[in-house]
Design an enzyme around this catalytic site. Structure first.
Site: not given
Ligand code: ARG
Length: 477
Positions: A171, A292, A298, A305
């Site tokens: 979970h 970024s 970042k 992704e």
């Protein structure tokens, strides 16, 4: 200039057609040319088309269906066409519709009317079924190779980290501590099944449709065993109607791609989570990340992704072909021309995704201190306390579970770990607890204790890794 003349008689309205619009100035026949043409994508089949034609014409010559000198001239002509394709690419002329007609037309330009004998005892229906099978067969082999490389990367990293401890989750809640190597080997297993699926599908599809002709077979005395063998198939297909209308091999390929894409996507998702600041479990290689444009701090896991994202397109390709095929009567229908774009797209997305994942696994830096610290939080060894009560104090597991719950509640209320609870507090919960419990409460003890076959104990993981290295033909560590 009258308004009426402006509207109806200008040069522009003569050149275009009001009904079809400017793009289809020539009316319906232009639309037909464009919707019919598969050459923009099926030119990818040119090598397979040449190989199948050469096998076919060699058989026609050997069987005496075409004179041997004509067969030889056609075969040499096909080599010449192939050399042109290799050097300059395949020309995209919509009037020549597809790769089969493009090649035959070019062959006729090069060697004259004898080229017309090539299509004896053959149809584009068995031709395209054969070409496409050959293409998919290669694509299966390439995907398998890519997956073997990914497995080698996983096994290598798992061997390095058999003894590194991280939280195991259910979970997505901290459940029990596990070995990082064990976690990585779970993906090795998924890709092992994927490769078994590929081997199974590739073996099943290896039958040759050539000679099924349009749908019913042919009256010419062809030798289907010979063409099947020349093209590396195990045997000819047994039913001509099925052979020209079957695309199960393409669906098997897309299902294989989808199953692998699903596994890659799950792994990508974990890498994305692990690379986030709150987790901080890994650093992905710079070469597979981006910065970024606005937030200087970042480093984004874009490759992961995109692997996760591409899986959606791959599964879409499977859905697309299943829906194309599901309503078709026997035998060939032109709908089936739409079989190729999803397969080509899925194959190239998979090659890229597998390569990106291999690079990320091979190049990731694991922050093992941070993983261990996360495993030490979250009461991951609560099960070990319960197991200790069962083993050392002879308490039934359900009761032990209850006692452990009280200990966790107490530790939680004080904001400390289980093994930071003083003995007197543990004894107050249950008098049967003694000093020796602390040895069971460390994450190392917890992981080492799970030595059942397939369990997370580092020695078990090392055994899994050794077996995998052997299966992959890697050198012993
Ligand atoms: N371009 C066609 C395809 O990809 C080849 C088969 C055409 N057959 C036919 N009967 N029109 O499916």
């Amino acid at each position: 200039m009258s308004g009426e003349r402006d509207m109806t008689g200008s040069d522009e309205s003569v050149a275009t057609n009001a009904m079809w619009g400017g793009r289809f100035a020539d009316g319906p026949s232009a639309i037909m040319r464009e919707i019919n043409a598969s050459i923009p994508f099926d030119k990818a089949l040119w090598r397979q088309d040449i190989a199948a034609s050469k096998a076919h014409v060699a058989m026609l010559g050997a069987a005496g269906i075409v004179a041997p000198e004509d067969a030889a001239a056609i075969s040499a002509g096909l080599d010449a066409v192939a050399a042109e394709y290799e050097a300059d690419g395949v020309p995209e002329d919509w009037d020549r519709e597809d790769i089969h007609m493009t090649t035959e037309a070019r062959l006729a330009e090069l060697i004259g009317p004898v080229a017309g004998r090539l299509h004896t005892a053959r149809s584009r229906n068995d031709q395209v079924a054969t070409d496409f099978r050959l293409w998919v067969r290669d694509a299966f082999a390439q995907m398998d190779e890519g997956l073997a490389a990914l497995q080698r990367a996983l096994v290598t990293r798992a061997g390095e980290h058999a003894g590194s401890i991280m939280p195991g989750f259910t979970h997505l809640q901290t459940a029990q501590p596990v070995s990082l190597g064990h976690h990585l080997m779970a993906y090795y297993e998924m890709f092992r099944r994927d490769r078994a699926r590929i081997a199974d599908a590739a073996a099943r599809m290896n039958e040759c449709p050539l000679g099924s002709a349009a749908l019913a077979g042919t009256g010419f005395p062809i030798d289907r065993e010979a063409t099947a063998q020349a093209l590396g198939f195990n045997r000819p297909t047994a039913n001509s109607l099925d052979a020209v209308s079957d695309r199960d091999f393409a669906l098997d390929f897309l299902w294989s791609c989808s199953a692998t894409a699903l596994h890659l996507s799950r792994l990508a998702e974990e890498l994305i989570l692990w690379a986030s600041q709150p987790f901080g479990f890994i650093r992905l290689p710079d070469s597979l990340s981006t910065g970024s444009s606005i937030m200087p701090q970042k480093k984004n896991p874009d490759a992961a992704e995109l692997v996760r994202g591409h899986s959606g397109r791959v599964i879409g390709a499977l859905t697309s072909l299943m829906i194309t095929m599901k309503g078709l009567p026997l035998a060939y229908s032109k709908d089936m021309q739409d079989d190729k774009p999803p397969v080509f797209e899925a194959a190239s997305l998979m090659a890229l995704s597998i390569a990106a994942m291999t690079g990320m696994i091979g190049g990731a830096t694991f922050n093992t201190a941070r993983m261990r610290a996360a495993a030490e939080l979250g009461y991951a060894t609560a099960t070990d306390l319960a197991d200790w009560l069962v083993r050392q104090a002879g308490i039934p597991f359900r009761e032990a579970h209850h006692i452990t719950g009280a200990a966790v509640k107490l530790a939680e209320s004080r904001g400390i770990a289980l093994d930071q609870l003083p003995l007197e507090d543990l004894k107050a919960i249950d008098a049967r607890i003694d000093e020796s419990v602390y040895a069971a409460l460390s994450v190392d003890a917890s992981v080492a204790a799970r030595a059942s076959y397939g369990g997370t104990a580092p020695d078990q993981v090392r055994m899994q890794v050794a077996a995998a290295r052997m299966a992959l033909g890697m050198e012993e560590e």
